[in-house]
Design a protein around this motif. Sequence first.
Motif, PDB file in Angstrom:
ATOM      1  N   ALA A  49      42.369  37.744  33.538  1.00  0.00           N
ATOM      2  CA  ALA A  49      40.966  37.382  33.779  1.00  0.00           C
ATOM      3  C   ALA A  49      40.537  37.802  35.183  1.00  0.00           C
ATOM      4  CB  ALA A  49      40.768  35.886  33.577  1.00  0.00           C
ATOM      5  N   GLU A  50      41.396  37.579  36.160  1.00  0.00           N
ATOM      6  CA  GLU A  50      41.087  37.993  37.535  1.00  0.00           C
ATOM      7  C   GLU A  50      40.980  39.513  37.637  1.00  0.00           C
ATOM      8  OE1 GLU A  50      44.297  36.133  39.657  1.00  0.00           O
ATOM      9  OE2 GLU A  50      43.149  34.295  39.985  1.00  0.00           O
ATOM     10  N   TYR A  51      41.834  40.206  36.929  1.00  0.00           N
ATOM     11  CA  TYR A  51      41.822  41.677  36.912  1.00  0.00           C
ATOM     12  C   TYR A  51      40.498  42.192  36.345  1.00  0.00           C
ATOM     13  CZ  TYR A  51      43.380  46.440  35.866  1.00  0.00           C
ATOM     14  OH  TYR A  51      43.491  47.801  35.789  1.00  0.00           O
ATOM     15  N   LYS A  52      40.082  41.617  35.220  1.00  0.00           N
ATOM     16  CA  LYS A  52      38.802  42.009  34.608  1.00  0.00           C
ATOM     17  C   LYS A  52      37.648  41.755  35.576  1.00  0.00           C
ATOM     18  CE  LYS A  52      40.055  40.850  29.859  1.00  0.00           C
ATOM     19  NZ  LYS A  52      39.741  39.944  28.736  1.00  0.00           N
ATOM     20  N   CYS A  53      37.662  40.604  36.189  1.00  0.00           N
ATOM     21  CA  CYS A  53      36.613  40.239  37.143  1.00  0.00           C
ATOM     22  C   CYS A  53      36.543  41.257  38.271  1.00  0.00           C
ATOM     23  CB  CYS A  53      36.881  38.839  37.684  1.00  0.00           C
ATOM     24  SG  CYS A  53      35.623  38.242  38.826  1.00  0.00           S
ATOM     25  N   GLN A  54      37.678  41.652  38.796  1.00  0.00           N
ATOM     26  CA  GLN A  54      37.711  42.609  39.903  1.00  0.00           C
ATOM     27  C   GLN A  54      37.157  43.969  39.476  1.00  0.00           C
ATOM     28  OE1 GLN A  54      38.598  41.884  43.172  1.00  0.00           O
ATOM     29  NE2 GLN A  54      37.582  43.833  43.468  1.00  0.00           N
ATOM     30  N   ARG A  79      33.406  43.580  39.272  1.00  0.00           N
ATOM     31  CA  ARG A  79      32.859  43.368  40.616  1.00  0.00           C
ATOM     32  C   ARG A  79      32.799  44.698  41.374  1.00  0.00           C
ATOM     33  NH1 ARG A  79      35.518  38.607  43.723  1.00  0.00           N
ATOM     34  NH2 ARG A  79      36.780  39.112  41.956  1.00  0.00           N
ATOM     35  N   ILE A 108      45.493  34.130  33.262  1.00  0.00           N
ATOM     36  CA  ILE A 108      44.635  33.994  34.450  1.00  0.00           C
ATOM     37  C   ILE A 108      44.644  35.300  35.236  1.00  0.00           C
ATOM     38  CG2 ILE A 108      44.407  32.827  36.676  1.00  0.00           C
ATOM     39  CD1 ILE A 108      45.466  30.289  35.223  1.00  0.00           C
ATOM     40  N   GLU A 109      45.801  35.915  35.341  1.00  0.00           N
ATOM     41  CA  GLU A 109      45.908  37.186  36.059  1.00  0.00           C
ATOM     42  C   GLU A 109      45.060  38.268  35.384  1.00  0.00           C
ATOM     43  OE1 GLU A 109      49.379  40.320  37.376  1.00  0.00           O
ATOM     44  OE2 GLU A 109      49.925  38.221  37.115  1.00  0.00           O
ATOM     45  N   TRP A 123      30.032  39.016  36.477  1.00  0.00           N
ATOM     46  CA  TRP A 123      30.017  40.386  36.977  1.00  0.00           C
ATOM     47  C   TRP A 123      29.703  41.373  35.862  1.00  0.00           C
ATOM     48  CZ3 TRP A 123      29.098  41.068  41.727  1.00  0.00           C
ATOM     49  CH2 TRP A 123      29.575  40.185  42.688  1.00  0.00           C
TER      50      TRP A 123
END
Length: 81
Positions: free
Chosen positions: A54-59, A62, A51-52, A2
């Motif tokens: 990493a998911e936050y950055k991805c969101q 995105r 992991i949380e 993203w």
Amino acid sequence: EWKNAVQKMYMLLKDSQVDLTSEQNVWMTETAKSIAAKETELNEGGSAKQIEVAEYKCQLYRDRAQVLFARILKLNPNYRF
């Protein structure tokens, strides 16, 4: 992925004479601050917290990609990413 998509779409808009420099700089600054705060908040949480983050950055990336993609579609409704 993203993050690369955001950069690609930003450059495409810039090449199309759409000046988003100020907006993009503000978004990048605020995003960096937000990510740093999240990392600090979750720093002591172990691998699950990593992991949380990493998911936050991805969101965040995105969401920005969706905004830029909508602007591209206004210029070129047939554009496909």
